[in-house]
Design a protein around this motif. Structure first.
Motif, PDB file in Angstrom:
ATOM      1  N   VAL A  91       0.818  -1.216   0.000  1.00  0.00           N
ATOM      2  CA  VAL A  91       0.000   0.000   0.000  1.00  0.00           C
ATOM      3  C   VAL A  91       0.849   1.263   0.000  1.00  0.00           C
ATOM      4  O   VAL A  91       0.582   2.224  -0.720  1.00  0.00           O
ATOM      5  CB  VAL A  91      -0.949   0.002   1.222  1.00  0.00           C
ATOM      6  N   GLN A  92       1.911   1.268   0.803  1.00  0.00           N
ATOM      7  CA  GLN A  92       2.719   2.477   0.920  1.00  0.00           C
ATOM      8  C   GLN A  92       3.531   2.758  -0.333  1.00  0.00           C
ATOM      9  O   GLN A  92       4.047   3.852  -0.513  1.00  0.00           O
ATOM     10  CB  GLN A  92       3.677   2.357   2.122  1.00  0.00           C
ATOM     11  N   ASP A  93       3.680   1.769  -1.190  1.00  0.00           N
ATOM     12  CA  ASP A  93       4.522   1.938  -2.372  1.00  0.00           C
ATOM     13  C   ASP A  93       3.843   1.243  -3.544  1.00  0.00           C
ATOM     14  O   ASP A  93       3.980   0.047  -3.734  1.00  0.00           O
ATOM     15  CB  ASP A  93       5.910   1.333  -2.108  1.00  0.00           C
ATOM     16  N   GLN A  94       3.099   1.993  -4.320  1.00  0.00           N
ATOM     17  CA  GLN A  94       2.290   1.406  -5.377  1.00  0.00           C
ATOM     18  C   GLN A  94       3.110   0.810  -6.522  1.00  0.00           C
ATOM     19  O   GLN A  94       2.553   0.258  -7.459  1.00  0.00           O
ATOM     20  CB  GLN A  94       1.323   2.462  -5.924  1.00  0.00           C
ATOM     21  N   THR A  95       4.431   0.929  -6.466  1.00  0.00           N
ATOM     22  CA  THR A  95       5.259   0.328  -7.518  1.00  0.00           C
ATOM     23  C   THR A  95       5.868  -0.998  -7.073  1.00  0.00           C
ATOM     24  O   THR A  95       6.562  -1.644  -7.847  1.00  0.00           O
ATOM     25  CB  THR A  95       6.405   1.281  -7.912  1.00  0.00           C
ATOM     26  N   THR A  96       5.655  -1.409  -5.830  1.00  0.00           N
ATOM     27  CA  THR A  96       6.267  -2.627  -5.297  1.00  0.00           C
ATOM     28  C   THR A  96       5.221  -3.727  -5.158  1.00  0.00           C
ATOM     29  O   THR A  96       4.166  -3.520  -4.568  1.00  0.00           O
ATOM     30  CB  THR A  96       6.920  -2.354  -3.934  1.00  0.00           C
ATOM     31  N   TRP A  97       5.552  -4.898  -5.708  1.00  0.00           N
ATOM     32  CA  TRP A  97       4.615  -6.017  -5.709  1.00  0.00           C
ATOM     33  C   TRP A  97       5.113  -7.149  -4.822  1.00  0.00           C
ATOM     34  O   TRP A  97       6.314  -7.371  -4.684  1.00  0.00           O
ATOM     35  CB  TRP A  97       4.422  -6.542  -7.137  1.00  0.00           C
ATOM     36  N   MET A  98       4.158  -7.860  -4.232  1.00  0.00           N
ATOM     37  CA  MET A  98       4.451  -9.076  -3.481  1.00  0.00           C
ATOM     38  C   MET A  98       3.685 -10.223  -4.128  1.00  0.00           C
ATOM     39  O   MET A  98       2.614 -10.012  -4.705  1.00  0.00           O
ATOM     40  CB  MET A  98       4.032  -8.929  -2.013  1.00  0.00           C
ATOM     41  N   ALA A  99       4.237 -11.437  -4.023  1.00  0.00           N
ATOM     42  CA  ALA A  99       3.580 -12.580  -4.656  1.00  0.00           C
ATOM     43  C   ALA A  99       3.888 -13.867  -3.907  1.00  0.00           C
ATOM     44  O   ALA A  99       4.912 -13.980  -3.222  1.00  0.00           O
ATOM     45  CB  ALA A  99       4.036 -12.704  -6.112  1.00  0.00           C
ATOM     46  N   VAL A 100       2.975 -14.832  -4.028  1.00  0.00           N
ATOM     47  CA  VAL A 100       3.192 -16.184  -3.511  1.00  0.00           C
ATOM     48  C   VAL A 100       2.707 -17.173  -4.563  1.00  0.00           C
ATOM     49  O   VAL A 100       1.909 -16.827  -5.445  1.00  0.00           O
ATOM     50  CB  VAL A 100       2.459 -16.446  -2.175  1.00  0.00           C
ATOM     51  N   LEU A 101       3.191 -18.404  -4.464  1.00  0.00           N
ATOM     52  CA  LEU A 101       2.825 -19.466  -5.407  1.00  0.00           C
ATOM     53  C   LEU A 101       2.182 -20.620  -4.654  1.00  0.00           C
ATOM     54  O   LEU A 101       2.691 -21.054  -3.617  1.00  0.00           O
ATOM     55  CB  LEU A 101       4.071 -19.964  -6.151  1.00  0.00           C
ATOM     56  N   PRO A 112       7.044 -18.807  -1.012  1.00  0.00           N
ATOM     57  CA  PRO A 112       7.411 -17.391  -1.138  1.00  0.00           C
ATOM     58  C   PRO A 112       8.112 -17.079  -2.451  1.00  0.00           C
ATOM     59  O   PRO A 112       8.930 -17.863  -2.936  1.00  0.00           O
ATOM     60  CB  PRO A 112       8.353 -17.174   0.051  1.00  0.00           C
ATOM     61  N   ILE A 113       7.760 -15.945  -3.026  1.00  0.00           N
ATOM     62  CA  ILE A 113       8.463 -15.431  -4.202  1.00  0.00           C
ATOM     63  C   ILE A 113       9.363 -14.312  -3.701  1.00  0.00           C
ATOM     64  O   ILE A 113       8.895 -13.264  -3.258  1.00  0.00           O
ATOM     65  CB  ILE A 113       7.475 -14.948  -5.272  1.00  0.00           C
ATOM     66  N   THR A 114      10.649 -14.561  -3.731  1.00  0.00           N
ATOM     67  CA  THR A 114      11.598 -13.678  -3.058  1.00  0.00           C
ATOM     68  C   THR A 114      11.892 -12.397  -3.825  1.00  0.00           C
ATOM     69  O   THR A 114      12.424 -11.447  -3.255  1.00  0.00           O
ATOM     70  CB  THR A 114      12.914 -14.429  -2.804  1.00  0.00           C
ATOM     71  N   ARG A 115      11.563 -12.372  -5.103  1.00  0.00           N
ATOM     72  CA  ARG A 115      11.813 -11.175  -5.899  1.00  0.00           C
ATOM     73  C   ARG A 115      10.732 -11.063  -6.966  1.00  0.00           C
ATOM     74  O   ARG A 115      10.550 -11.967  -7.780  1.00  0.00           O
ATOM     75  CB  ARG A 115      13.199 -11.262  -6.533  1.00  0.00           C
ATOM     76  N   THR A 116       9.983  -9.968  -6.927  1.00  0.00           N
ATOM     77  CA  THR A 116       8.913  -9.728  -7.892  1.00  0.00           C
ATOM     78  C   THR A 116       9.158  -8.398  -8.584  1.00  0.00           C
ATOM     79  O   THR A 116       9.231  -7.362  -7.919  1.00  0.00           O
ATOM     80  CB  THR A 116       7.535  -9.694  -7.200  1.00  0.00           C
ATOM     81  N   GLU A 117       9.286  -8.420  -9.903  1.00  0.00           N
ATOM     82  CA  GLU A 117       9.493  -7.194 -10.675  1.00  0.00           C
ATOM     83  C   GLU A 117       8.421  -7.098 -11.752  1.00  0.00           C
ATOM     84  O   GLU A 117       8.172  -8.063 -12.478  1.00  0.00           O
ATOM     85  CB  GLU A 117      10.876  -7.196 -11.324  1.00  0.00           C
ATOM     86  N   PHE A 118       7.797  -5.925 -11.836  1.00  0.00           N
ATOM     87  CA  PHE A 118       6.769  -5.697 -12.852  1.00  0.00           C
ATOM     88  C   PHE A 118       6.810  -4.235 -13.270  1.00  0.00           C
ATOM     89  O   PHE A 118       6.642  -3.342 -12.435  1.00  0.00           O
ATOM     90  CB  PHE A 118       5.391  -6.057 -12.291  1.00  0.00           C
ATOM     91  N   ASP A 119       7.065  -3.981 -14.568  1.00  0.00           N
ATOM     92  CA  ASP A 119       7.171  -2.596 -15.045  1.00  0.00           C
ATOM     93  C   ASP A 119       6.001  -2.191 -15.933  1.00  0.00           C
ATOM     94  O   ASP A 119       6.048  -1.167 -16.611  1.00  0.00           O
ATOM     95  CB  ASP A 119       8.497  -2.389 -15.787  1.00  0.00           C
ATOM     96  N   GLY A 120       4.962  -3.004 -15.914  1.00  0.00           N
ATOM     97  CA  GLY A 120       3.797  -2.689 -16.724  1.00  0.00           C
ATOM     98  C   GLY A 120       3.630  -3.614 -17.900  1.00  0.00           C
ATOM     99  O   GLY A 120       2.508  -3.899 -18.332  1.00  0.00           O
ATOM    100  N   THR A 121       4.737  -4.098 -18.446  1.00  0.00           N
ATOM    101  CA  THR A 121       4.673  -5.041 -19.571  1.00  0.00           C
ATOM    102  C   THR A 121       5.545  -6.269 -19.350  1.00  0.00           C
ATOM    103  O   THR A 121       5.336  -7.300 -19.982  1.00  0.00           O
ATOM    104  CB  THR A 121       5.124  -4.363 -20.876  1.00  0.00           C
ATOM    105  N   TYR A 122       6.518  -6.174 -18.454  1.00  0.00           N
ATOM    106  CA  TYR A 122       7.433  -7.288 -18.207  1.00  0.00           C
ATOM    107  C   TYR A 122       7.338  -7.708 -16.745  1.00  0.00           C
ATOM    108  O   TYR A 122       7.377  -6.871 -15.833  1.00  0.00           O
ATOM    109  CB  TYR A 122       8.870  -6.889 -18.532  1.00  0.00           C
TER     110      TYR A 122
END
Length: 504
Positions: A91-101, A112-122
């Protein structure tokens, strides 16, 4: 390809594999680069290691919303494995994502997904706990948003995700018995030689007569009394089948599991300690009024078969034994063979398999070398693990496992030290698709060891059966949770028939 098999303590029915075997699973390569000279094992491993994409320093705010639950099927040969990813934003950082599988078919949740990166298309996901990555593009069509990419975990496979509701709770397996039972089922407690209690279940025919009895002994890793794995309860199925056939069956939670005590002892406990627990169960069973004490035997699965052999060799009151996919060779050689068979089934090139085997053999030999101190062993093993690209934290975790009392003891235990002392009826059961305790190596070794005694040996080889007693397609551990049948029906029938023939 290696898919996570999540379990509370350690993979059931599996002799614990050194993670070095799965270093190779980080690579999507199936062949090695050409070379004009012979590479060292370390160099071969280096060539098969994959490199994670570089992290973007300043990810842009996503233009598409991927929050929620996304499903896709990972096709592994003829198998379709459901993969369920859940994404949410901080919530505090709308550019940071968290994920689980979640992998529902494997009963593996919240990986746990230890690193999640999303730039809008990738989209890039790094799942270090299962040594997997997912690289994908996110596109919006007229009807939906689709995530299309490559899932890499040993091999690289396409995986397309679409947004859906979360899956429901997995259904009960069709062989699992449900009450009311046509027999008596009682909860009991058994005192061990170390003075803690084992929680157990005894099932017996409801006729007031004395009956032959069998004790079920589970495989490696701390198991509950049903030997539960991925929703399957093989010991509950076996107990039901044999009790319906007129036998009393006793099955217990391993120490530190379920209602059993002894959890504080686990860090130092070895197979020898588990054998003493089995003897305590045997003593209790022999004392029961409903049991024919002249016809009490043991049925052991995997490491439980080794425990069965150890107990039967020193106890004259064991009347018969059944060995289900049990080892016939020394522990070190068994784990090396297991690693080779799994890598071979996963499609790794022979040079890679040989390189892994050479390094693993050196590491295992170091672990059991009585001339080395604990520190000398750890330093030597750490050097080898770091040389093949393993991180320091992961190497330390592997060293802790390798030098644990259980692991060192198991590497050194040899069934051939016990088999010649057994002179009772023995039923050796082996699965043709068992790649954890390969039939070709272990059945012959078991039979050869028993030939030195007066044992009456019967052998049943079931070509389509895997290590955990299921009818299987590949035999790979990743297939276990995808199979509906818990225990091969022919095996259930044959065990009841064999036991009936020797107990009249």
């Amino acid at each position: 390809m290696s898919i996570l098999m999540k379990k509370t303590i350690s993979p059931p029915h599996m002799i614990t594999l050194l993670m070095l075997t799965f270093i190779f699973a980080l690579s999507g390569c199936k062949t090695l680069p050409p070379s004009t000279e012979m590479d060292s094992p370390e160099k071969i491993i280096e060539k098969t290691m994959s490199v994670l994409p570089a992290k973007d320093e300043e990810p842009e705010k996503p233009s598409l919303d991927i929050s929620g639950v996304w499903h896709g099927e990972l096709e592994v040969g003829s198998l379709a494995l459901l993969m369920e990813f859940s994404f949410s934003q901080i919530v505090q950082d709308q550019t940071t994502w968290m994920a689980v599988l979640n992998i529902p078919q494997q009963m593996a949740y919240e990986i746990p997904i230890t690193r999640t990166e999303f730039d809008g298309t990738y989209l890039f996901l790094d799942m270090t706990t299962i040594q997997a990555t997912y690289s994908a593009t996110v596109e919006e069509t007229d009807e939906e948003i689709v995530i299309s990419g490559t899932y890499t975990q040993g091999a690289s496979l396409p995986l397309v995700l679409r947004k859906k509701e979360a899956t429901s709770t997995p259904l009960r397996k069709h062989q699992e018995p449900i009450p009311p039972y046509p027999y008596v089922s009682e909860e009991i407690s058994i005192t061990t030689q170390e003075d803690f209690l084992l929680g157990a279940t005894i099932t017996r025919p409801d006729d007031g007569l004395k009956h032959p009895a069998v004790i079920l002994i589970s495989g490696s890793g701390q198991q509950d009394r049903d030997e539960t794995i991925f929703g399957h309860k093989p010991f509950k199925v076996i107990a039901d089948s044999l009790t319906r056939s007129g036998f009393i069956v006793v099955r217990a939670d391993d120490r530190g599991v379920g209602t059993s005590g002894g959890g504080a002892t686990l860090s130092q406990a070895t197979t020898r300690d588990f054998a003493r627990d089995a003897e305590a169960i045997l003593d209790h069973t022999l004392s029961l009024e409903s049991v024919d004490s002249s016809a009490v035997g043991l049925i052991g699965h995997s490491e439980g078969a080794l425990i069965t052999v150890m107990v039967a060799a020193r106890r004259q009151d064991v009347a018969f034994i059944i060995l289900l996919n049990g080892p016939g060779i020394i522990g070190k050689d068994l784990i090396l063979a297991q690693s080779r068979e799994i890598m071979k089934a996963q499609g790794f090139p022979e040079a890679t398999i040989m390189a892994a085997s050479e390094i693993n053999n050196a590491i295992y030999s170091t672990a059991v070398d009585p001339s080395l101190s604990q520190k000398e062993k750890a330093d030597s093993i750490r050097h080898r693990l770091l040389a093949v690209g393993m991180g320091e934290d992961e190497a330390d975790a592997q060293i802790a496992t390798l030098l644990s009392p259980w692991y060192v003891t198991f590497l050194s235990l040899d069934p051939q030290d016990y088999l010649p002392e057994i002179s009772i009826p023995v039923f050796i059961v082996s699965g043709g698709k068992d790649i954890q305790v390969p039939s070709s190596l272990n059945v012959t070794a078991l039979n050869d060891g028993l030939l030195k005694s007066r044992a009456t040996v019967s052998i049943g080889i079931y070509p389509e059966m895997n290590h955990i007693l299921q009818p299987a397609t590949t035999g790979l551990p990743m297939e276990y949770p995808l199979l509906e049948t818990t225990v091969l029906p022919d095996l259930l029938d044959d065990m009841a028939s064999w036991l009936g023939s020797i107990t009249n």
